[in-house]
Design a protein around this motif. Structure first.
Motif, PDB file in Angstrom:
ATOM      1  N   ARG A 114      11.787   7.481  -2.108  1.00  0.00           N
ATOM      2  CA  ARG A 114      11.235   7.834  -0.799  1.00  0.00           C
ATOM      3  C   ARG A 114       9.747   7.495  -0.813  1.00  0.00           C
ATOM      4  O   ARG A 114       9.079   7.622  -1.836  1.00  0.00           O
ATOM      5  CB  ARG A 114      11.456   9.305  -0.474  1.00  0.00           C
ATOM      6  CG  ARG A 114      10.669  10.275  -1.306  1.00  0.00           C
ATOM      7  CD  ARG A 114      10.972  11.728  -0.936  1.00  0.00           C
ATOM      8  NE  ARG A 114      10.228  12.617  -1.785  1.00  0.00           N
ATOM      9  CZ  ARG A 114      10.498  12.888  -3.048  1.00  0.00           C
ATOM     10  NH1 ARG A 114      11.531  12.336  -3.621  1.00  0.00           N
ATOM     11  NH2 ARG A 114       9.753  13.717  -3.742  1.00  0.00           N
ATOM     12  N   VAL A 115       9.270   7.051   0.320  1.00  0.00           N
ATOM     13  CA  VAL A 115       7.843   6.758   0.459  1.00  0.00           C
ATOM     14  C   VAL A 115       7.124   8.095   0.558  1.00  0.00           C
ATOM     15  O   VAL A 115       7.489   8.938   1.367  1.00  0.00           O
ATOM     16  CB  VAL A 115       7.585   5.884   1.701  1.00  0.00           C
ATOM     17  CG1 VAL A 115       6.100   5.689   1.917  1.00  0.00           C
ATOM     18  CG2 VAL A 115       8.290   4.548   1.545  1.00  0.00           C
ATOM     19  N   ASN A 116       6.122   8.288  -0.295  1.00  0.00           N
ATOM     20  CA  ASN A 116       5.510   9.615  -0.351  1.00  0.00           C
ATOM     21  C   ASN A 116       4.014   9.640  -0.059  1.00  0.00           C
ATOM     22  O   ASN A 116       3.398  10.675  -0.221  1.00  0.00           O
ATOM     23  CB  ASN A 116       5.792  10.273  -1.703  1.00  0.00           C
ATOM     24  CG  ASN A 116       5.168   9.537  -2.863  1.00  0.00           C
ATOM     25  OD1 ASN A 116       4.582   8.484  -2.704  1.00  0.00           O
ATOM     26  ND2 ASN A 116       5.312  10.079  -4.055  1.00  0.00           N
ATOM     27  N   ASN A 117       3.431   8.555   0.407  1.00  0.00           N
ATOM     28  CA  ASN A 117       1.997   8.593   0.692  1.00  0.00           C
ATOM     29  C   ASN A 117       1.706   8.232   2.141  1.00  0.00           C
ATOM     30  O   ASN A 117       0.714   7.622   2.464  1.00  0.00           O
ATOM     31  CB  ASN A 117       1.221   7.670  -0.249  1.00  0.00           C
ATOM     32  CG  ASN A 117       1.504   6.194  -0.027  1.00  0.00           C
ATOM     33  OD1 ASN A 117       2.599   5.825   0.378  1.00  0.00           O
ATOM     34  ND2 ASN A 117       0.534   5.356  -0.310  1.00  0.00           N
ATOM     35  N   SER A 118       2.596   8.671   3.048  1.00  0.00           N
ATOM     36  CA  SER A 118       2.423   8.347   4.466  1.00  0.00           C
ATOM     37  C   SER A 118       2.393   9.601   5.337  1.00  0.00           C
ATOM     38  O   SER A 118       2.659   9.529   6.527  1.00  0.00           O
ATOM     39  CB  SER A 118       3.551   7.428   4.925  1.00  0.00           C
ATOM     40  OG  SER A 118       4.797   8.058   4.716  1.00  0.00           O
ATOM     41  N   GLY A 119       2.104  10.729   4.751  1.00  0.00           N
ATOM     42  CA  GLY A 119       2.078  11.977   5.500  1.00  0.00           C
ATOM     43  C   GLY A 119       3.060  12.974   4.913  1.00  0.00           C
ATOM     44  O   GLY A 119       3.649  12.733   3.860  1.00  0.00           O
ATOM     45  N   PRO A 120       3.246  14.098   5.596  1.00  0.00           N
ATOM     46  CA  PRO A 120       4.075  15.163   5.036  1.00  0.00           C
ATOM     47  C   PRO A 120       5.567  14.830   4.981  1.00  0.00           C
ATOM     48  O   PRO A 120       6.312  15.448   4.240  1.00  0.00           O
ATOM     49  CB  PRO A 120       3.826  16.346   5.961  1.00  0.00           C
ATOM     50  CG  PRO A 120       3.342  15.754   7.236  1.00  0.00           C
ATOM     51  CD  PRO A 120       2.640  14.475   6.873  1.00  0.00           C
ATOM     52  N   GLY A 134       0.792  -1.221   0.000  1.00  0.00           N
ATOM     53  CA  GLY A 134       0.000   0.000   0.000  1.00  0.00           C
ATOM     54  C   GLY A 134       0.825   1.271   0.000  1.00  0.00           C
ATOM     55  O   GLY A 134       0.298   2.356  -0.240  1.00  0.00           O
ATOM     56  N   TYR A 135       2.107   1.177   0.262  1.00  0.00           N
ATOM     57  CA  TYR A 135       2.990   2.349   0.272  1.00  0.00           C
ATOM     58  C   TYR A 135       3.487   2.610  -1.148  1.00  0.00           C
ATOM     59  O   TYR A 135       3.788   1.671  -1.892  1.00  0.00           O
ATOM     60  CB  TYR A 135       4.181   2.134   1.205  1.00  0.00           C
ATOM     61  CG  TYR A 135       3.780   2.056   2.655  1.00  0.00           C
ATOM     62  CD1 TYR A 135       3.638   3.212   3.420  1.00  0.00           C
ATOM     63  CD2 TYR A 135       3.537   0.836   3.266  1.00  0.00           C
ATOM     64  CE1 TYR A 135       3.263   3.145   4.754  1.00  0.00           C
ATOM     65  CE2 TYR A 135       3.163   0.757   4.600  1.00  0.00           C
ATOM     66  CZ  TYR A 135       3.031   1.922   5.333  1.00  0.00           C
ATOM     67  OH  TYR A 135       2.662   1.864   6.657  1.00  0.00           O
ATOM     68  N   LEU A 136       3.579   3.877  -1.505  1.00  0.00           N
ATOM     69  CA  LEU A 136       4.048   4.278  -2.833  1.00  0.00           C
ATOM     70  C   LEU A 136       5.377   5.006  -2.705  1.00  0.00           C
ATOM     71  O   LEU A 136       5.585   5.773  -1.764  1.00  0.00           O
ATOM     72  CB  LEU A 136       3.033   5.203  -3.497  1.00  0.00           C
ATOM     73  CG  LEU A 136       1.643   4.610  -3.731  1.00  0.00           C
ATOM     74  CD1 LEU A 136       0.711   5.674  -4.284  1.00  0.00           C
ATOM     75  CD2 LEU A 136       1.720   3.421  -4.666  1.00  0.00           C
ATOM     76  N   ALA A 137       6.228   4.793  -3.685  1.00  0.00           N
ATOM     77  CA  ALA A 137       7.544   5.432  -3.671  1.00  0.00           C
ATOM     78  C   ALA A 137       7.684   6.374  -4.857  1.00  0.00           C
ATOM     79  O   ALA A 137       7.280   6.050  -5.970  1.00  0.00           O
ATOM     80  CB  ALA A 137       8.643   4.379  -3.736  1.00  0.00           C
ATOM     81  N   ALA A 138       8.267   7.530  -4.587  1.00  0.00           N
ATOM     82  CA  ALA A 138       8.672   8.459  -5.633  1.00  0.00           C
ATOM     83  C   ALA A 138      10.145   8.175  -5.923  1.00  0.00           C
ATOM     84  O   ALA A 138      10.935   7.949  -5.002  1.00  0.00           O
ATOM     85  CB  ALA A 138       8.491   9.897  -5.175  1.00  0.00           C
TER      86      ALA A 138
END
Length: 67
Positions: free
Chosen positions: A22-28, A5-9
């Protein structure tokens, strides 16, 4: 890339021939960052980073940031 479920940029640094993620869908703020020199290694490092983050949260009794 997506894992659990985690997405990386992803970015490519041409000066060092390195892929950065970097994981980018877990907050700021990203919960994990990782790097590699090829896509196979990058996928492995992404998964390892997520698995280590979740294990750390479980060990410390912290609720992980969810996507």
């Amino acid at each position: 890339m997506e894992y659990r479920g985690y997405l990386a940029a992803l970015e490519f640094d041409d000066s060092s021939d390195t892929l950065h993620g970097r994981v980018n869908n877990s907050g700021p703020y990203p919960i994990a960052t990782f790097e590699a020199t090829d896509t196979t290694q990058l996928r492995r490092e992404f998964r390892r980073s997520i698995d280590e983050y979740l294990a750390w949260c479980e060990e410390d009794g912290v609720e992980p940031k969810r996507p």
